[in-house]
Design an enzyme around this catalytic site. Structure first.
Site, mmCIF file in Angstrom:
data_model
loop_
_atom_site.group_PDB
_atom_site.id
_atom_site.type_symbol
_atom_site.label_atom_id
_atom_site.label_comp_id
_atom_site.label_asym_id
_atom_site.label_seq_id
_atom_site.Cartn_x
_atom_site.Cartn_y
_atom_site.Cartn_z
ATOM 1 N N ARG A 86 -8.579 11.935 12.396
ATOM 2 C CA ARG A 86 -7.152 11.675 12.668
ATOM 3 C C ARG A 86 -6.343 12.972 12.736
ATOM 4 N NH1 ARG A 86 -5.454 6.647 9.044
ATOM 5 N NH2 ARG A 86 -3.535 6.861 10.240
ATOM 6 N N ARG A 131 -6.160 1.538 18.042
ATOM 7 C CA ARG A 131 -5.905 0.096 17.906
ATOM 8 C C ARG A 131 -5.546 -0.578 19.227
ATOM 9 N NH1 ARG A 131 -3.015 0.244 11.860
ATOM 10 N NH2 ARG A 131 -4.999 0.331 10.759
ATOM 11 N N GLN A 183 4.864 9.127 7.517
ATOM 12 C CA GLN A 183 3.977 10.053 6.799
ATOM 13 C C GLN A 183 4.428 11.492 6.993
ATOM 14 O OE1 GLN A 183 0.007 9.031 8.085
ATOM 15 N NE2 GLN A 183 0.011 7.124 6.916
ATOM 16 N N ARG A 239 -7.452 -3.462 9.597
ATOM 17 C CA ARG A 239 -6.476 -4.379 10.220
ATOM 18 C C ARG A 239 -7.063 -5.088 11.444
ATOM 19 N NH1 ARG A 239 -2.487 -3.784 6.791
ATOM 20 N NH2 ARG A 239 -1.983 -1.694 6.071
ATOM 21 N N LYS A 254 0.833 -1.208 0.000
ATOM 22 C CA LYS A 254 0.000 0.000 0.000
ATOM 23 C C LYS A 254 0.864 1.253 0.000
ATOM 24 C CE LYS A 254 -2.911 0.712 3.613
ATOM 25 N NZ LYS A 254 -2.757 2.013 4.284
ATOM 26 N N SER A 255 1.875 1.283 0.861
ATOM 27 C CA SER A 255 2.723 2.487 0.948
ATOM 28 C C SER A 255 3.400 2.768 -0.388
ATOM 29 C CB SER A 255 3.799 2.285 2.019
ATOM 30 O OG SER A 255 3.208 2.134 3.280
ATOM 31 N N GLY A 284 -4.927 7.847 5.536
ATOM 32 C CA GLY A 284 -4.057 8.815 6.209
ATOM 33 C C GLY A 284 -2.831 9.137 5.362
ATOM 34 N N ASP A 304 2.031 -1.334 11.851
ATOM 35 C CA ASP A 304 0.698 -1.705 11.359
ATOM 36 C C ASP A 304 0.333 -3.157 11.663
ATOM 37 O OD1 ASP A 304 0.471 0.849 10.402
ATOM 38 O OD2 ASP A 304 1.173 0.335 8.391
ATOM 39 N N ARG A 328 2.884 5.952 -3.293
ATOM 40 C CA ARG A 328 4.042 6.751 -3.726
ATOM 41 C C ARG A 328 4.306 6.610 -5.225
ATOM 42 N NH1 ARG A 328 4.100 5.673 1.644
ATOM 43 N NH2 ARG A 328 5.397 6.919 3.077
HETATM 44 O O1 SPQ Z 1 -2.615 5.392 5.354
HETATM 45 P P1 SPQ Z 1 -3.017 5.025 6.743
HETATM 46 O O2 SPQ Z 1 -4.501 5.044 6.877
HETATM 47 O O3 SPQ Z 1 -2.375 5.908 7.788
HETATM 48 O O4 SPQ Z 1 -2.524 3.505 6.956
HETATM 49 C C1 SPQ Z 1 -1.801 2.793 7.974
HETATM 50 C C2 SPQ Z 1 -2.354 1.311 7.890
HETATM 51 O O5 SPQ Z 1 -2.478 0.621 8.898
HETATM 52 O O6 SPQ Z 1 -2.578 0.884 6.766
HETATM 53 C C3 SPQ Z 1 -1.936 3.354 9.380
HETATM 54 F F1 SPQ Z 1 -3.070 3.320 9.906
HETATM 55 O O7 SPQ Z 1 -0.405 2.695 7.616
HETATM 56 C C4 SPQ Z 1 0.519 3.797 7.678
HETATM 57 C C5 SPQ Z 1 1.575 3.521 8.725
HETATM 58 O O8 SPQ Z 1 1.011 3.308 9.989
HETATM 59 C C6 SPQ Z 1 1.164 3.935 6.322
HETATM 60 C C7 SPQ Z 1 2.426 4.740 6.339
HETATM 61 C C8 SPQ Z 1 3.013 5.217 5.064
HETATM 62 O O9 SPQ Z 1 2.696 4.668 3.991
HETATM 63 O O10 SPQ Z 1 3.854 6.150 5.119
HETATM 64 C C9 SPQ Z 1 3.088 5.041 7.507
HETATM 65 C C10 SPQ Z 1 2.593 4.651 8.833
HETATM 66 O O11 SPQ Z 1 1.966 5.766 9.458
HETATM 67 P P2 SPQ Z 1 2.791 6.813 10.361
HETATM 68 O O12 SPQ Z 1 1.710 7.669 10.982
HETATM 69 O O13 SPQ Z 1 3.524 5.992 11.362
HETATM 70 O O14 SPQ Z 1 3.677 7.594 9.502
#
Ligand code: SPQ
Length: 439
Positions: free
Chosen positions: A126, A351, A174, A392, A25-26, A98, A320, A30
């Site tokens: 959030r 969570r 993020q 999740r 997903k990440s 997010g 995650d 990107r």
């Molecule tokens: O995109 P989203 O909703 O924030 O997704 C989550 C997930 O569980 O799928 C978090 F709830 O993953 C984030 C992860 O926790 C994805 C991510 C990224 O792609 O950069 C970074 C993480 O978040 P963070 O807040 O730690 O930067």
């Protein structure tokens, strides 16, 4: 209104076979963002065809980028260059994601047009100040609600951002990525220092597109001097999705599963380290590198897990995966303690609380703390648990069914489609007795 989906899991069973889980997903987010800003045509394979990544894809279409999608993970992006995005005609709706909202806030702060970012009920709760505050220090103009949440109203300040030297108060990929994207449009250098390593897909992918970004220990820095050149991206399977089967095959006796082509970037493999500390049998096979990202097949067989104190340095590397790691802990011999994980409280749901509530309903002794959880391993009972719309949590409780002594019903599971739409099909093919009902 979206349909309500309920998961029903028959207790018992085991997992056996081979699977290639959904794309990362990440990296999928990107690939769309950077491919859109590149010069030339970027081809992506293994793209995650799920709601979150598709929200990012739609946002870039709304900003004038031509993106073709065949529906089988192949995406073609006709990049418009760093300064080629166009003003969207309406607010950009980012659903549950997010990542989309936080990364886009940085990217859009320095554009020559205004934009508005909105999301669903969960995303609208959030915290966004973690990005809007450092962006304001760079000269960005972003309005949030009084609570510091979306909608975000961004006044584009092209040519008016200035680089900052920012030390992040929390370990967040993020926030880091948001500031690096803003730094591509800022005067001078933007430096971001992280308190602990977090996923580095933005840095790796920028480098792949030929954009200079320097990384020195825990600091990444970038300037506006650079351009992105289109490339080919092969997105590996998401270790966060593979994690459900790493735990499932570990806890269900006589299981044996091979997960193919999983991304094993060291900033993401905390789940393997934690499970191995608990005694799991996980082999890493066929290691190789694809487009700058390490990939491998993961072979997992069942074993009796034992409770551990989870080392805090592994927390951001498995952030995650804790919902399903809590299920592993519930099946382990002895006590498992998690600390230093307060970030779990601001994900798609809280969570820590939501997992503790569900585990308690299933008769597990799980005590939430401000920054983690203490779980006494033992028997998992049956019952009805709430996922609070968190993908999740829904998938973690489905996996718990493998070791439960009675069926488990999980409410509000539609958001599994945000990250892993094939979860039910893959899980049932491997042996989980899972059905779903819509209303
Ligand atoms: O995109 P989203 O909703 O924030 O997704 C989550 C997930 O569980 O799928 C978090 F709830 O993953 C984030 C992860 O926790 C994805 C991510 C990224 O792609 O950069 C970074 C993480 O978040 P963070 O807040 O730690 O930067």
């Amino acid at each position: 209104m979206t349909k309500k989906i309920t998961f029903k899991v028959q207790n018992g069973g085991l997992l056996r076979g081979e699977a290639r889980v959904a794309g990362d997903k990440s990296m999928s987010h990107r690939s769309i963002m950077l491919g859109s800003l590149a010069e030339g045509v970027t081809h992506v394979t293994g793209f995650l065809e799920a709601e979150d990544a598709l929200a990012t894809l739609q946002a870039f279409r709304d900003m004038g980028v031509e993106i073709e999608r065949t529906g089988d993970g192949c995406v073609t992006i006709h990049g418009v260059g760093k300064h080629g995005l166009k003003a969207p005609q309406a607010p950009l709706y980012l659903g549950n994601s997010g990542t989309s909202m936080r990364l886009l806030s940085g990217l859009l702060a320095g554009q020559a047009f205004n934009s508005v970012l909105t999301g669903d009920e969960s995303l609208s709760k959030r915290p966004m100040k973690r990005v809007t505050e450092p962006l304001a220090q760079m000269g960005a103009d972003i309005k949030t609600t009084e609570k510091g949440t979306a909608p975000l109203e961004i006044t584009g300040r092209a040519g008016q951002l200035t680089g900052i030297d920012y030390v992040m108060p929390m370990a967040s990929a993020q926030v880091k990525s948001c500031l690096l994207l803003a730094g591509m449009y800022a005067q001078g250098e933007t430096k971001v220092t992280e308190p602990a390593p977090t996923r580095d897909h933005t840095e790796r992918m920028l480098t792949g597109f030929g954009y200079p970004v320097s990384v020195n220990k825990n600091q990444a820095s970038i300037t506006a001097n650079g351009r992105l050149t289109a490339m080919t991206i092969d997105v590996p399977s998401d270790i966060s999705s593979a994690a459900f089967f790493l735990v499932g095959a570990s806890i269900a006796p006589n299981s044996d599963v091979l997960l193919k082509h999983v991304g094993i970037n060291p900033t993401r493999t905390g789940v393997i380290d934690i499970l191995r500390l608990m005694g799991a049998n996980i082999e890493i096979l066929n290691e190789h590198t694809v487009g700058g990202e390490p990939v491998a097949d993961l072979h997992v067989t069942s074993c009796q897990l034992k409770g551990i104190e989870i080392p805090e340095h592994l927390v951001p590397l498995a952030i995650d995966e804790f919902p399903v790691l809590f299920i592993a802990a519930a099946c382990a011999e002895g006590e498992t303690r998690l600390t230093g994980a307060e970030e779990l409280r601001v994900k798609e749901s809280d969570r820590i609380q939501v997992m503790a509530d569900g585990l308690q309903i299933l008769g597990v002794n799980a005590q939430p703390t401000s920054d983690g959880m203490i779980i006494q391993g033992g028997e998992i009972g049956g019952g009805t648990v709430e996922s609070h719309g968190d993908h999740r949590i829904a998938m973690a409780f489905a996996i718990a069914g493998l070791r439960a002594i009675a069926p488990i019903t999980i409410l509000d599971c539609a958001n599994v489609n945000t990250s892993f739409p094939e979860f039910k099909e893959l899980a049932t093919n491997l042996g989980l007795q899972l059905s779903s009902e819509e209303d």
